[in-house]
Design an enzyme around this catalytic site. Structure first.
Site, PDB file in Angstrom:
ATOM      1  N   HIS A   1       0.824  -1.225   0.000  1.00 17.65           N
ATOM      2  CA  HIS A   1       0.000   0.000   0.000  1.00 17.65           C
ATOM      3  C   HIS A   1       0.858   1.276   0.000  1.00 17.65           C
ATOM      4  CE1 HIS A   1      -0.211  -0.333   4.714  1.00 17.65           C
ATOM      5  NE2 HIS A   1       0.756   0.504   4.372  1.00 17.65           N
TER       6      HIS A   1
ATOM      7  N   HIS B   1      -2.912   5.287   9.077  1.00 22.97           N
ATOM      8  CA  HIS B   1      -1.601   5.895   9.342  1.00 22.97           C
ATOM      9  C   HIS B   1      -1.724   7.296   9.917  1.00 22.97           C
ATOM     10  CE1 HIS B   1      -0.838   2.768   6.296  1.00 22.97           C
ATOM     11  NE2 HIS B   1       0.414   2.767   6.635  1.00 22.97           N
TER      12      HIS B   1
ATOM     13  N   HIS C   1       9.903  -3.297   6.003  1.00 22.41           N
ATOM     14  CA  HIS C   1      10.296  -1.900   5.836  1.00 22.41           C
ATOM     15  C   HIS C   1      10.387  -1.176   7.169  1.00 22.41           C
ATOM     16  CE1 HIS C   1       5.865  -1.527   5.726  1.00 22.41           C
ATOM     17  NE2 HIS C   1       5.896  -0.226   5.617  1.00 22.41           N
TER      18      HIS C   1
ATOM     19  N   GLU D   1       3.227  -4.536   9.644  1.00 23.74           N
ATOM     20  CA  GLU D   1       1.999  -4.568   8.825  1.00 23.74           C
ATOM     21  C   GLU D   1       1.693  -5.977   8.322  1.00 23.74           C
ATOM     22  OE1 GLU D   1       2.214   0.070   7.217  1.00 23.74           O
ATOM     23  OE2 GLU D   1       2.720  -1.540   5.835  1.00 23.74           O
TER      24      GLU D   1
HETATM   25  C1  DHB Z   1       5.992   3.715   2.727  1.00 19.51           C
HETATM   26  C2  DHB Z   1       5.530   2.461   3.140  1.00 19.51           C
HETATM   27  C3  DHB Z   1       4.370   2.364   3.916  1.00 19.51           C
HETATM   28  O1  DHB Z   1       3.852   1.186   4.380  1.00 19.51           O
HETATM   29  C4  DHB Z   1       3.661   3.494   4.273  1.00 19.51           C
HETATM   30  O2  DHB Z   1       2.519   3.357   4.982  1.00 19.51           O
HETATM   31  C5  DHB Z   1       4.120   4.742   3.870  1.00 19.51           C
HETATM   32  C6  DHB Z   1       5.279   4.854   3.096  1.00 19.51           C
HETATM   33  C7  DHB Z   1       7.202   3.857   1.869  1.00 19.51           C
HETATM   34  O3  DHB Z   1       7.971   2.904   1.691  1.00 19.51           O
HETATM   35  O4  DHB Z   1       7.418   4.954   1.334  1.00 19.51           O
HETATM   36 FE    FE Z   2       2.096   1.478   5.701  1.00 15.79          FE
END
Ligand code: DHB
Ligand code: FE
Length: 278
Positions: free
Chosen positions: A12, A59, A191, A238
């Site tokens: 996402h 978020h 991430h 997540e």
């Molecule tokens: C990014 C990844 C995410 O899950 C998010 O909610 C916002 C940004 C990213 O990698 O830029």
């Molecule tokens: Fe995210």
């Protein structure tokens, strides 16, 4: 009766929304990512689900640190997107199905999962980016958003999310109306957006998760939230949305398609299409 036709896990990342707006699907940076999606869209066109239950995290658009439900579910006739930054242009509202939402709520609370019930709910990129990816021409489905807290600790454990998913599967199966339901689990994979490990990606762990979630999801419920932070990065938590989606499918599933691409922005982008066994 309502039936679960399948589950989709996908990324996402907000940058994807911007790439769609700017028609960058064939750009060299984006091509390997977008190339993963046609088989999933073809499956959706063939199966034609009536409802999408979208499991994601808010978020900060709808909930913030002052009030943070562990689990929240929409029971609104319509879900509106709004400007949340990231350069994303708000997309058109999504249709809800309050009657189905309330059935799910009744059933989940009876199974001892207490969700915050939202008769008004804004949806952010965690919800809208996957919808744009899966239905570029607009979503021909009614939606039920389920927002899971992955923003402010303590978070629900992978096991609890998987169990909630199983209860959700039973709740869907007991809905008397004939509806085809697809489940979406959005976000992940590894991430970390901030701190010393910003940009952290763990391909080996992502591949293990993408493999195990198909035939042995219970094995993944042994991980704690702390394990997930360590192995997948602080936002890699997540993955609990993927586990909730998987819990709602039957024990046996068929993997119809998968794709993994790193990086998109700061993140490992995973895609999985699972069909429910009859
Ligand atoms: C990014 C990844 C995410 O899950 C998010 O909610 C916002 C940004 C990213 O990698 O830029
Ligand atoms: Fe995210």
């Amino acid at each position: 009766m309502a039936t679960v036709v399948g589950g989709i896990a996908c990324s996402h990342i907000p940058a994807i929304g911007n790439a769609i707006t700017r028609h960058l699907q064939d750009d060299p940076y984006w091509k390997p990512f977008f190339a993963g999606y046609p088989p999933v869209r073809q499956w959706l066109e063939r199966v034609r689900p009536d409802v999408a239950i979208v499991i994601y995290n808010d978020h900060g658009l709808n909930f913030f640190l002052d009030k943070m439900p562990t689990f929240a579910i929409g029971a609104a006739p319509e879900y509106t997107n709004a400007d949340e930054g990231w350069g994303l242009k708000p997309v058109a509202p999504f249709r809800g199905n309050p009657e189905l939402s309330w059935h799910l709520i009744e059933s989940l609370v009876a199974e001892e999962f207490d969700l915050t019930t939202c008769q008004e709910m804004l949806v952010d990129h965690g919800f809208t980016v996957p919808m744009s990816l899966l239905w570029p021409g607009g979503a021909p489905v009614a939606c039920v958003p389920i927002a899971v807290n992955t923003v402010q600790h303590p978070l629900a454990s992978p096991r609890r999310c998987y169990r909630l998913g199983q209860a959700l599967g039973r709740a869907i199966a007991s809905y008397p109306q004939d509806l085809k339901v697809v489940l979406l689990g959005t976000g992940g994979l590894s991430h970390q957006l901030d701190g010393q490990r910003a940009g952290y990606i763990n391909r080996e762990f992502d591949e293990l998760c993408m493999e195990k979630i198909v035939h042995d999801p219970e094995a993944l419920t042994a991980y704690s939230v702390r394990d997930l932070v360590r192995l997948a990065g602080s936002q890699g938590t997540e993955f609990i949305h993927w586990l909730m989606m998987r819990g709602a499918l039957t024990g046996r599933v068929k993997r119809l398609h998968s794709n993994y691409h790193i990086p998109v922005s700061n993140t490992a982008a995973g895609l999985l299409l699972l069909e429910n066994a009859a």
